[in-house]
Design an enzyme around this catalytic site. Sequence first.
Site, PDB file in Angstrom:
ATOM      1  N   ASP A  72      -6.871  69.501  39.479  1.00 26.29           N
ATOM      2  CA  ASP A  72      -6.197  70.662  38.917  1.00 26.29           C
ATOM      3  C   ASP A  72      -5.705  71.528  40.064  1.00 26.29           C
ATOM      4  O   ASP A  72      -6.468  71.835  40.989  1.00 26.29           O
ATOM      5  CB  ASP A  72      -7.193  71.455  38.047  1.00 26.29           C
ATOM      6  CG  ASP A  72      -6.552  72.010  36.800  1.00 26.29           C
ATOM      7  OD1 ASP A  72      -5.566  72.760  36.952  1.00 26.29           O
ATOM      8  OD2 ASP A  72      -7.031  71.712  35.698  1.00 26.29           O
ATOM      9  N   ASP A  84      -1.507  73.989  36.910  1.00 28.26           N
ATOM     10  CA  ASP A  84      -1.849  75.047  35.964  1.00 28.26           C
ATOM     11  C   ASP A  84      -0.725  76.075  35.806  1.00 28.26           C
ATOM     12  O   ASP A  84      -0.173  76.537  36.805  1.00 28.26           O
ATOM     13  CB  ASP A  84      -3.103  75.744  36.527  1.00 28.26           C
ATOM     14  CG  ASP A  84      -3.752  76.688  35.550  1.00 28.26           C
ATOM     15  OD1 ASP A  84      -4.238  76.211  34.512  1.00 28.26           O
ATOM     16  OD2 ASP A  84      -3.787  77.902  35.827  1.00 28.26           O
ATOM     17  N   GLU A 117       1.387  72.089  33.471  1.00 25.48           N
ATOM     18  CA  GLU A 117       1.090  72.728  32.195  1.00 25.48           C
ATOM     19  C   GLU A 117       2.205  73.737  31.954  1.00 25.48           C
ATOM     20  O   GLU A 117       2.464  74.575  32.814  1.00 25.48           O
ATOM     21  CB  GLU A 117      -0.261  73.441  32.246  1.00 25.48           C
ATOM     22  CG  GLU A 117      -0.626  74.077  30.914  1.00 25.48           C
ATOM     23  CD  GLU A 117      -1.606  75.252  31.042  1.00 25.48           C
ATOM     24  OE1 GLU A 117      -2.271  75.570  30.052  1.00 25.48           O
ATOM     25  OE2 GLU A 117      -1.689  75.859  32.123  1.00 25.48           O
ATOM     26  N   HIS A 141      -9.527  71.745  27.376  1.00 24.43           N
ATOM     27  CA  HIS A 141     -10.521  72.815  27.506  1.00 24.43           C
ATOM     28  C   HIS A 141     -10.021  74.167  27.006  1.00 24.43           C
ATOM     29  O   HIS A 141     -10.769  75.136  27.034  1.00 24.43           O
ATOM     30  CB  HIS A 141     -10.918  72.923  28.978  1.00 24.43           C
ATOM     31  CG  HIS A 141      -9.749  73.364  29.812  1.00 24.43           C
ATOM     32  ND1 HIS A 141      -8.644  72.561  30.014  1.00 24.43           N
ATOM     33  CD2 HIS A 141      -9.479  74.525  30.445  1.00 24.43           C
ATOM     34  CE1 HIS A 141      -7.757  73.216  30.753  1.00 24.43           C
ATOM     35  NE2 HIS A 141      -8.241  74.408  31.028  1.00 24.43           N
ATOM     36  N   ASP A 142      -8.750  74.253  26.607  1.00 25.77           N
ATOM     37  CA  ASP A 142      -8.201  75.529  26.146  1.00 25.77           C
ATOM     38  C   ASP A 142      -8.075  75.624  24.627  1.00 25.77           C
ATOM     39  O   ASP A 142      -7.642  76.649  24.112  1.00 25.77           O
ATOM     40  CB  ASP A 142      -6.804  75.753  26.746  1.00 25.77           C
ATOM     41  CG  ASP A 142      -6.870  76.090  28.216  1.00 25.77           C
ATOM     42  OD1 ASP A 142      -7.895  76.656  28.653  1.00 25.77           O
ATOM     43  OD2 ASP A 142      -5.897  75.779  28.930  1.00 25.77           O
TER      44      ASP A 142
HETATM   45  C1  GLC Z   1      -4.435  77.475  32.118  1.00 29.00           C
HETATM   46  C2  GLC Z   1      -5.814  76.874  32.032  1.00 29.00           C
HETATM   47  C3  GLC Z   1      -6.725  77.864  31.394  1.00 29.00           C
HETATM   48  C4  GLC Z   1      -6.768  79.099  32.260  1.00 29.00           C
HETATM   49  C5  GLC Z   1      -5.376  79.631  32.573  1.00 29.00           C
HETATM   50  C6  GLC Z   1      -5.405  80.540  33.734  1.00 29.00           C
HETATM   51  O1  GLC Z   1      -3.896  77.734  30.879  1.00 29.00           O
HETATM   52  O2  GLC Z   1      -5.763  75.657  31.362  1.00 29.00           O
HETATM   53  O3  GLC Z   1      -8.011  77.365  31.184  1.00 29.00           O
HETATM   54  O4  GLC Z   1      -7.511  80.109  31.634  1.00 29.00           O
HETATM   55  O5  GLC Z   1      -4.476  78.617  32.910  1.00 29.00           O
HETATM   56  O6  GLC Z   1      -5.672  79.813  34.894  1.00 29.00           O
END
Ligand code: GLC
Length: 548
Positions: A100, A196, A250, A322-323
């Site tokens: 990540d 991310d 992402e 995980h979100d």
């Molecule tokens: C992304 C991650 C999430 C995190 C956010 C800030 O969306 O997947 O878990 O809280 O970024 O880093």
Amino acid sequence: MNKKTDWYKPMAFYQIWIRSFKDGNGDGIGDLKGVYEKLEYIKSLNVDGIWFSPIYPSPKADFGYDISDYTDIDPEYGTLDDFKKVLDKAHLLGLKIIMDLVINHTSDEHKWFKESRKGKDNPYSDYYIWRDKPNNWDSILEGKAWEYDESRGQYYLHLFAKKQPDLNMDNPKVREEVKNILRFWMDLGVDGFREDVINFISKKEGLPDGLPFLPVINGIPYYKDGPHIHEYMREFRGVCEERGCMQVGEGPFTTLPTALKYLYGPEKSLDMMFSFDHMMADCFYTEYLHRPFKLSRYKKALTKWQKGLEGKAWNALYIENHDHPRIISRYGDERYRYESGSSLAASYLFLKGTPFIYQGQEIGMTNIRLKNIENYADVSSKNNFYRFNLKDSLERRLKRIHFSSRDSSRTPMQWTGGKYAGFSTHRPWFFINKNYRDVNVESEEKNEQSLLNFYRKCLKLRKQSRTLLFGSYREYFPADEKIYMYERSFKDVHYLIICSFSKHTADFKLPGGLKGVRMEQVLCNYSGVRAQFTLAPYEARVMRYRKP
Ligand code: GLC
Ligand code: CA
């Protein structure tokens, strides 16, 4: 397919959120030793690689997404040597490893921030975004997006939690740091990166006030796909491309046209992007704003991306991470855990793209429902509880958390029906879902008809078929609210995937062009002879046929 650059296309990945995966040293916290022990298990799922959610040193205000050192491993999870052991063994087993990359922000405990806050003449002064006066932006995880810092005498920007100050990507030194991070992990031998909130890293000059009527994401027009985004992304791409390193971004709130700019054409900077449209079939933008699940919304989103990327770019396929809370508790039905879990699996594993499977998804883990908001661990769950719907009863507000909390995907992995679900020999750092005696790897291993084994079968079938990997996509009966039916075609070999999303039986017909075609059933989540045109609750079938 170009072997050097397109290697991820026939693959599937397993996502590890390490804290809850497997504890190897008996302190109640998942770690690399635990991962090492479970690599054969991961391989047995028929996946080809692992994505690690952050395992770097972190104060864990956002459980690792607040990084205080980009080139080390958090002591709770192990050491760089432990990581190398995992990497070597994974490679021996034929598993790729992707890390990540969190570069929109760091932790406020990162050395750069500690320096930066000291004052304007510090060498790290411009590593972050400092202002004398804040604008009106909200943060996504916690209150307003600006925090006053006493020592610097200015406000810093944090699009996420207070302890996650945003990096100033306009500073070329920061971009050099990013490239060094990429090189560090590639030198160690990692195969790719999950990047991310990558579409947020370039902010509009002047940071204008956002839309007053849009809470939480009011600043989004000024930080999503910002003015220099593709320029910066190309810089990072250059470093990765040389080594055939895969990049999946992402893209919160991304749309098809904006995603395509990252994925296709002269500015291509990513191999894939995680989009969110299909995750909103039961909510508006975030699970916190719930609405009833509608199958046609799910299908429409999937079809939009399947068709929209066709011939141009490659999809990243997922239904959990995980979100998000657990998918069976959302789009399926906990009373039909196996049936709805397997139908959901078939609804996305045979699409065109690279599937990602999140730890516990393959055994059908479901949401937890804790009695008290104080018991939740995730910063956004707590903040949503105290930020919205304050006039509602506590009970209603807690119900919203039960439905939406990211903690539901972060409970310890359920390995056995024994003590602490086989996750640890010590009391785990977080609550275990009460259903662990019924829902666990050990019991699903023994049961031929388990969700775990269904995932294995799907992933195996997919891998063996050029049609399922590379064929074109076509959806039938898009308005049907009970059944998702799609076809994959490559030359004369076709597959029809039929998934029921109903807890009742559901009748179906074949599309006109397929009537009378002889089909062979290659996979079904029920055993025994099936009724020709009626599906049992959440029944899913995969049919193969040839058409001249
Ligand atoms: C992304 C991650 C999430 C995190 C956010 C800030 O969306 O997947 O878990 O809280 O970024 O880093
Ligand atoms: Ca541990």
